[in-house]
Scaffold this motif. Structure first.
Motif, short mmCIF file in Angstrom:
data_model
loop_
_atom_site.label_atom_id
_atom_site.label_comp_id
_atom_site.label_asym_id
_atom_site.label_seq_id
_atom_site.Cartn_x
_atom_site.Cartn_y
_atom_site.Cartn_z
N TYR A 338 0.83 -1.20 0.00
CA TYR A 338 0.00 0.00 0.00
C TYR A 338 0.87 1.25 0.00
O TYR A 338 1.92 1.29 0.66
CB TYR A 338 -0.90 0.02 1.24
N GLY A 339 0.40 2.26 -0.72
CA GLY A 339 1.06 3.56 -0.69
C GLY A 339 0.32 4.46 0.28
O GLY A 339 -0.82 4.86 0.01
N TYR A 340 0.94 4.75 1.42
CA TYR A 340 0.33 5.61 2.44
C TYR A 340 0.72 7.06 2.17
O TYR A 340 1.90 7.37 2.01
CB TYR A 340 0.82 5.22 3.83
N ASP A 341 -0.28 7.94 2.13
CA ASP A 341 -0.04 9.37 1.99
C ASP A 341 -0.35 10.06 3.32
O ASP A 341 -1.48 9.97 3.82
CB ASP A 341 -0.92 9.97 0.88
N ILE A 342 0.67 10.71 3.87
CA ILE A 342 0.58 11.28 5.21
C ILE A 342 1.03 12.74 5.17
O ILE A 342 2.05 13.06 4.54
CB ILE A 342 1.45 10.47 6.20
N ILE A 343 0.28 13.61 5.83
CA ILE A 343 0.66 15.02 5.95
C ILE A 343 1.05 15.30 7.40
O ILE A 343 0.39 14.80 8.33
CB ILE A 343 -0.48 15.96 5.49
N ILE A 344 2.10 16.08 7.59
CA ILE A 344 2.56 16.48 8.93
C ILE A 344 2.16 17.93 9.13
O ILE A 344 2.45 18.77 8.26
CB ILE A 344 4.09 16.31 9.05
N ASP A 345 1.50 18.24 10.25
CA ASP A 345 1.15 19.65 10.47
C ASP A 345 2.29 20.37 11.21
O ASP A 345 3.31 19.76 11.56
CB ASP A 345 -0.21 19.80 11.18
N ASN A 346 2.12 21.68 11.42
CA ASN A 346 3.23 22.45 12.00
C ASN A 346 3.42 22.20 13.50
O ASN A 346 4.33 22.76 14.11
CB ASN A 346 3.07 23.95 11.71
N GLN A 347 2.56 21.34 14.08
CA GLN A 347 2.77 20.88 15.45
C GLN A 347 3.45 19.50 15.46
O GLN A 347 3.53 18.84 16.48
CB GLN A 347 1.43 20.79 16.19
N LEU A 348 3.91 19.08 14.29
CA LEU A 348 4.54 17.77 14.08
C LEU A 348 3.61 16.62 14.43
O LEU A 348 4.01 15.60 15.00
CB LEU A 348 5.86 17.65 14.85
#
Length: 434
Positions: A338-348
């Motif tokens: 699986y290709g997981y797409d993850i975003i990190i916010d500015n609070q890590l």
């Protein structure tokens, strides 16, 4: 049924009826003739055959896999055949079903009184106070439209200045995605859509999620992570994380102004979108390795918070898989990357955006080709028994050498052996051991 008819039925998808002595060479079939696949198969000395011939290994598209496992085909694989998708992979990879399954998983844990389902009040960066899961808050607030339209409106009105992102459930590569910050824009889209946005009439469903409008930026640009996760079994859960993931950057600096709301070069990290931008770089393809991201974060944020972030990413992956493990058809002939797409916010804090059952194997750069060649090579080493011939009777316990660039995320079978007193395993933390 006469003997000739039986022979035709048995060979519909190339059932293998070869004596053991002839199975020394693997016969493979594929409907995705990508160079990173073919070069790996050829290097192993495998023999390519057609879908109606006798095959051991099938690297198939998701549609071919669904056809093969359909009731109409009446097909049953034998012990020396493997295929690269689980029959109902869409429980994880369809945006609406992913959300539904994770919500159900959290509710089940709540009913059991499991501490993983603990809730607490949190203050959003905009000042709004909301109740969230303490340990399982890794998907943005999401609704399925048109079914959940009224619930979405209720949530929207709690924070009317918020931005939401709308995605068609069954499409990929950024197709059909747009942002809204006013209900009137959603209603206008509904009126102009080819299929009227009406709960009784609309056939295509969408997910609408609270947009992560405070992403971590590097060089002023938004990015997401593409991580590869290999699952060889859902019950017991056995999953591996590929070390060589990468970040995908937007080509235009991030801007939250209303005038840039429709600029997908600002908001969508998909390479299929960004490669059409005037600022796209063909040399590095707008990508950076996960290792370099880690070094950057350790240098700018510190090692402790960086380690915490990457542990949270592993936690997110494991519990998204646990969320679907009970509904997956756990066929022993199957594995899936699986290709997981993850975003990190500015609070890590990491957020799961979506999961792809057919992550792209097209190479956009030289480094891309090297990475994807290693990915396929390592997948084959993990899913095949030591003798290199498919055999579903194998216990699926690869050696440390066979893992290559994969790290073991979780193996519930091993956890139960190590911790017999806690055999339920639902609260087990991901195992980083190789």
């Amino acid at each position: 049924m006469n003997q000739e008819a039986k022979k035709v039925a048995n060979n519909l998808y190339g059932r293998v009826n070869m004596p053991a002595i002839e199975r020394c060479r693997v016969s493979f079939c594929t409907d995705l003739e990508k160079s990173v696949l073919m070069s790996n198969f050829e290097r192993r000395g495998w023999n390519q055959v057609g879908p109606d011939d006798e095959w051991n290994f099938y690297w198939a598209s998701t549609q071919t896999c669904r056809n093969l496992f359909s009731v109409e085909s009446g097909y049953r694989m034998n012990d020396n055949q493997m295929i690269n998708h689980f029959p109902n992979h869409y429980e994880l990879s369809r945006k609406d079903l992913l959300v539904k399954n994770i919500k159900r998983y959290r509710k089940e844990l709540e009913r059991e009184g499991n501490p993983l389902a603990e809730k607490a009040e949190v203050v959003l960066h905009g000042g709004q106070v909301v109740t969230r899961y303490v340990h399982l808050d890794f998907i943005p607030v999401t609704f399925v439209l048109p079914a959940d339209y009224n619930m979405f409106v209720e949530e929207y009105r709690k924070s009317p200045q918020s931005t939401w992102i709308m995605k068609p459930c069954g499409k990929s590569q950024g197709t059909g995605i747009f942002l809204i910050n006013k209900l009137s824009k959603l209603k206008k889209w509904s009126r102009e859509a080819k299929t009227p946005f009406h709960p009784q009439l609309s056939k295509e469903s969408y997910v609408i999620s609270r947009y992560i409008d405070n992403p971590l930026l590097i060089g002023g640009k938004k990015f997401d992570l593409r991580l590869y996760v290999l699952v060889t079994s859902f019950r017991p859960l056995k999953a591996y994380l590929f070390q060589l993931g990468f970040c995908r950057f937007c080509t235009v600096k991030y801007d939250t102004s209303v005038t840039e709301l429709d600029n997908m070069y600002v908001h969508l990290t998909n390479v299929s979108v960004q490669k059409h931008g005037g600022d796209y770089n063909n040399i590095h393809g707008g990508k950076m390795t996960v290792q370099n991201l880690r070094l950057y974060l350790e240098g700018t944020k510190g090692r402790a918070v960086t380690d915490k972030l990457f542990s949270a990413i592993q936690w997110l992956i494991v519990h998204s898989l646990k969320g679907v493990s009970s509904v997956m058809a756990n066929d022993r002939h199957c594995f899936e990357c699986y290709g997981y797409d993850i975003i990190i916010d500015n609070q890590l804090k990491p957020w799961l955006v979506e999961v792809n059952a057919s992550p792209s194997l097209t190479s956009t750069t030289v480094n891309d080709r090297i990475l994807k060649y290693k990915l396929i090579d390592n997948i084959l080493s993990v899913v095949f028994p030591p003798d290199g011939v498919p055999d579903v009777r194998w216990n699926k316990l690869p050696s440390a050498e066979a893992l290559g660039n994969f790290d073991l995320l979780i193996d519930e079978e091993l956890l139960e052996k190590e911790e017999p007193s806690s055999s339920s395993g639902r609260g087990a933390k991901p195992n980083k051991a190789r």
